[in-house]
Design a protein around this motif. Structure first.
Motif, PDB file in Angstrom:
ATOM      1  N   SER A  58      -2.507   5.833  -4.112  1.00  0.00           N
ATOM      2  CA  SER A  58      -2.866   4.592  -3.414  1.00  0.00           C
ATOM      3  C   SER A  58      -3.906   3.805  -4.201  1.00  0.00           C
ATOM      4  O   SER A  58      -4.789   4.388  -4.845  1.00  0.00           O
ATOM      5  CB  SER A  58      -3.415   4.935  -2.025  1.00  0.00           C
ATOM      6  N   THR A  95      -5.819   9.735   2.006  1.00  0.00           N
ATOM      7  CA  THR A  95      -4.704   9.657   1.068  1.00  0.00           C
ATOM      8  C   THR A  95      -4.165  11.058   0.831  1.00  0.00           C
ATOM      9  O   THR A  95      -4.825  12.064   1.148  1.00  0.00           O
ATOM     10  CB  THR A  95      -5.135   9.068  -0.287  1.00  0.00           C
ATOM     11  N   LEU A  99       0.829  -1.201   0.000  1.00  0.00           N
ATOM     12  CA  LEU A  99       0.000   0.000   0.000  1.00  0.00           C
ATOM     13  C   LEU A  99       0.863   1.250   0.000  1.00  0.00           C
ATOM     14  O   LEU A  99       1.925   1.294   0.627  1.00  0.00           O
ATOM     15  CB  LEU A  99      -0.914  -0.018   1.229  1.00  0.00           C
TER      16      LEU A  99
END
Length: 313
Positions: A25, A33, A20
């Motif tokens: 992302s 994010t 990740l």
């Protein structure tokens, strides 16, 4: 309008999933994010180091979380590590997104105060003594015996005060909350808790606790955890605002901030599932409060508090 969020668990997901990333992302995993923070107008995000029970009790996962923070979050071009009030000032002037580091549960430092000092040197600026259960420092909110601080926990509180680490009481048992409130010479924060009078959950704050935080000039982070907001199956932004209104009625208008708990939940308030949807909350607040009051809740209260209580350098 600026946004400050005092609690998210993105680092836990970044710790558990080595594929990740925080920027670009893969969809459907992270609530918070880099792109979403930028689009939302976030000026400061607190990243909690939360170690799940399967890995808890050791220092190594804490250090690995720190490494993920440095490698994945701070490498984004408009992210800035906030460790001091001067860092915060520079971040705001430069239009960057501040990243503050907190520790959610101190199990992994094993009662060793020197580990706390090392984590401070690595940038830790807030700490909650427990998650929901008991550890060497205190009992958590879900621990049935409801104990308070241990002797080592009292030493921990004292050293946080000495260093300039903010004490987070969100996950503490009621007795541990009052022990910290008595022991601490500095204001305390509840980074992600709501009003128990509105929704009766062990993780929420009683009227007396809210009043004590206000009296200590501390802060309360209104959280988006649906089951801390309402007992209904569908929870709305209006339900969340009831907690804000109630805390304001208790004298807390200048002591409210946001503590979303994004990435720490798998169910959401309707229409409030990630940072880019925070304008929904802003618009709902503007129907009830002035632009100045709304800005206080969304960011200004938290920024003022951090300017006053982060180390100067």
């Amino acid at each position: 309008m600026k946004i400050v969020d005092f609690h998210c668990d993105a680092l836990c997901k970044l710790l558990l999933d080595k594929e990740l990333t925080f920027k670009d992302s893969k969809p459907g995993i992270l609530d918070v994010t880099y792109e979403r923070l930028k689009a939302a107008g976030t000026v400061l995000q607190t990243f909690a180091i939360y170690i799940p029970q399967s890995l808890n009790g050791r220092l190594e996962p804490i250090l690995e979380s720190l490494d993920r923070f440095h490698q994945l979050v701070l490498t984004c071009e408009d992210m800035a590590f906030v460790k001091t009030s001067k860092d915060l000032e520079a971040c705001l002037k430069q239009g960057k997104i501040g990243a503050l580091l907190s520790l959610e549960g101190v199990d992994g430092i094993q009662g060793q105060i020197y580990m706390l000092r090392i984590l401070y040197q690595l940038g830790l600026r807030a700490a909650g003594l427990t998650w929901n259960h008991a550890n060497w420092a205190a009992d958590g909110a879900m621990e049935q015996r409801g104990g308070g601080l241990t002797e080592k926990g009292r030493r921990f509180v004292e050293e946080c005060n000495n260093l300039g680490i903010l004490l987070d009481v969100s996950h503490l048992s009621e007795q541990a909350f009052w022990d910290v409130a008595e022991q601490s010479s500095k204001p305390i924060v509840a980074s992600h808790s709501n009003a128990k009078a509105i929704c009766d959950h062990p993780r929420n704050l009683t009227d007396e606790q809210i009043k004590r935080i206000i009296a200590m000039k501390g802060m309360i982070g209104i959280t988006f955890v649906p089951w801390f907001v309402s007992k209904e199956d569908i929870v709305t932004v209006d339900d969340l605002i009831r907690h804000i209104e109630y805390i304001c009625e208790l004298g807390g208008e200048a002591h409210i901030m946001l503590g979303s708990d994004f990435d720490g939940i798998d169910r959401y308030i309707s229409g409030l599932t990630q940072p880019m949807e925070l304008p929904v909350l802003r618009d709902a607040l503007l129907k009830r409060y002035s632009a100045q009051q709304t800005e206080q809740i969304m960011s200004a209260n938290a920024l003022r508090f951090l300017d006053q209580h982060l180390p100067n350098e």
